[in-house]
Design an enzyme around this catalytic site. Sequence first.
Site, PDB file in Angstrom:
ATOM      1  N   ARG A 127       0.840  -1.211   0.000  1.00  0.00           N
ATOM      2  CA  ARG A 127       0.000   0.000   0.000  1.00  0.00           C
ATOM      3  C   ARG A 127       0.871   1.256   0.000  1.00  0.00           C
ATOM      4  O   ARG A 127       0.594   2.223  -0.684  1.00  0.00           O
ATOM      5  CB  ARG A 127      -0.904   0.010   1.232  1.00  0.00           C
ATOM      6  CG  ARG A 127      -1.842  -1.171   1.349  1.00  0.00           C
ATOM      7  CD  ARG A 127      -3.212  -0.893   0.768  1.00  0.00           C
ATOM      8  NE  ARG A 127      -3.830   0.304   1.277  1.00  0.00           N
ATOM      9  CZ  ARG A 127      -4.480   0.395   2.437  1.00  0.00           C
ATOM     10  NH1 ARG A 127      -4.601  -0.659   3.219  1.00  0.00           N
ATOM     11  NH2 ARG A 127      -5.037   1.523   2.809  1.00  0.00           N
ATOM     12  N   VAL A 143      -6.538   6.993   4.160  1.00  0.00           N
ATOM     13  CA  VAL A 143      -5.268   7.059   4.894  1.00  0.00           C
ATOM     14  C   VAL A 143      -4.112   7.445   3.973  1.00  0.00           C
ATOM     15  O   VAL A 143      -2.961   7.445   4.390  1.00  0.00           O
ATOM     16  CB  VAL A 143      -4.974   5.699   5.589  1.00  0.00           C
ATOM     17  CG1 VAL A 143      -6.046   5.366   6.604  1.00  0.00           C
ATOM     18  CG2 VAL A 143      -4.830   4.566   4.573  1.00  0.00           C
ATOM     19  N   ASP A 144      -4.432   7.815   2.719  1.00  0.00           N
ATOM     20  CA  ASP A 144      -3.383   8.036   1.724  1.00  0.00           C
ATOM     21  C   ASP A 144      -2.773   9.436   1.744  1.00  0.00           C
ATOM     22  O   ASP A 144      -1.810   9.711   1.019  1.00  0.00           O
ATOM     23  CB  ASP A 144      -3.922   7.728   0.317  1.00  0.00           C
ATOM     24  CG  ASP A 144      -5.213   8.495  -0.008  1.00  0.00           C
ATOM     25  OD1 ASP A 144      -5.372   9.643   0.451  1.00  0.00           O
ATOM     26  OD2 ASP A 144      -6.073   7.928  -0.724  1.00  0.00           O
ATOM     27  N   HIS A 160      -9.353   7.516  10.076  1.00  0.00           N
ATOM     28  CA  HIS A 160      -8.848   6.139  10.122  1.00  0.00           C
ATOM     29  C   HIS A 160      -7.325   6.056  10.120  1.00  0.00           C
ATOM     30  O   HIS A 160      -6.761   5.005   9.835  1.00  0.00           O
ATOM     31  CB  HIS A 160      -9.444   5.323   8.962  1.00  0.00           C
ATOM     32  CG  HIS A 160     -10.909   5.069   9.110  1.00  0.00           C
ATOM     33  ND1 HIS A 160     -11.700   4.548   8.103  1.00  0.00           N
ATOM     34  CD2 HIS A 160     -11.747   5.253  10.170  1.00  0.00           C
ATOM     35  CE1 HIS A 160     -12.954   4.437   8.535  1.00  0.00           C
ATOM     36  NE2 HIS A 160     -13.010   4.861   9.777  1.00  0.00           N
ATOM     37  N   SER A 189     -18.770   3.613   0.680  1.00  0.00           N
ATOM     38  CA  SER A 189     -19.811   2.585   0.559  1.00  0.00           C
ATOM     39  C   SER A 189     -20.815   2.635   1.710  1.00  0.00           C
ATOM     40  O   SER A 189     -21.802   1.905   1.689  1.00  0.00           O
ATOM     41  CB  SER A 189     -19.164   1.196   0.493  1.00  0.00           C
ATOM     42  OG  SER A 189     -18.370   0.979   1.639  1.00  0.00           O
TER      43      SER A 189
END
Length: 243
Positions: free
Chosen positions: A64, A98-99, A114, A190
């Site tokens: 990731r 979280v990027d 998060h 979602s």
Amino acid sequence: MEPLVLDSRTRLLVLTGAGVSAESGVPTFRGMNGLWENHPVEAVASPQGFDANPALVWRFYSQRRTGAADVKPNPGHDALVRWEQHLGDRFLLATQNVDGLHTKAGSQRVVDMHGNLFRTKCADCGRVPFADTSVHPSGTVPKCDSCGGRLRPDIVWFGEMLDPNDLARIGEFIQRQDGTRLVFLAAGTSGAVWPAAGIVDEVRAVRGDTWLVNYESAANTERFHHFVQGLSGQVLPTLANLV
Ligand code: BJW
Ligand code: ZN
């Protein structure tokens, strides 16, 4: 389509999810090409999974980190920056992502609900989490300099509490009584994960207006007053009327 009016009497809470980063090339979690297609969720995103196989978890997060290192914000991120510049303190962005792409784009009033992919903490002592881009793809688990215990990504996993300060910041924004009207917009999520999925109901409880922008119907679509179906990178740049 009715415009989203952002005027001097409006305060706006935005919630973003993985869909907002999808057009930057960051995979989503659920659905087609979702990140978890080949990984049992609990094995890589829970404290129990980490205890059972920390090396597997670090392999997953190393991929990731590598994948997210060079990605760039897209027009959806940029639109949110413009909205914040227009609204100032009447804007808050709560992201499940979280990027770090919102911060990269220039957003400032950001709550990382998060956690952050590029931060690491100790699973075994209380040392302060630290910025970290290192990867551990080959079955090793990095050790803590302070206690010798296991380091882990500073991500909120299933069954873990979100930071109470983050939740308080979102709650205070929702409850603020300064004569402005509250609008909530969720994008690219979602609606499957709590407590984020319940924010729409907290907003409705104070009679706020609620918008969802998503590629497909979400688990909580019917809770929103407005549903705009589409890609956030295409919808967000033209959705708001800044007056
Ligand atoms: C596009 C698009 C484009 C694609 N444009 N759209 C109440 C009821 C039931 C369960 C619970 C509850 N309260 C708590 C729970 C338990 C649990 C939970 O929610 N479980 C559910 C799955 C049932 N929640 C927790 O454990 C939370 N902790 C907590 O509440 O503590 C107290 C507590 C614990 C236990 C019991 C009760 C209380 C913590 C949740 C932390 C979630 N963390 C994760 C993992 C991070 C790991 C990692 O990053 O690797 O964060 S889960 C994962 O999902 C990740 C995401 O942030 C999160 C949300 O996903 P998101 O962003 O919505 O993405 P997707 O992929 O699901 O959807 C993308 C959407 O975009 C899709 O709809 C696409 O169509 C769309 N799309 N391209 C627009 N271009
Ligand atoms: Zn430690």
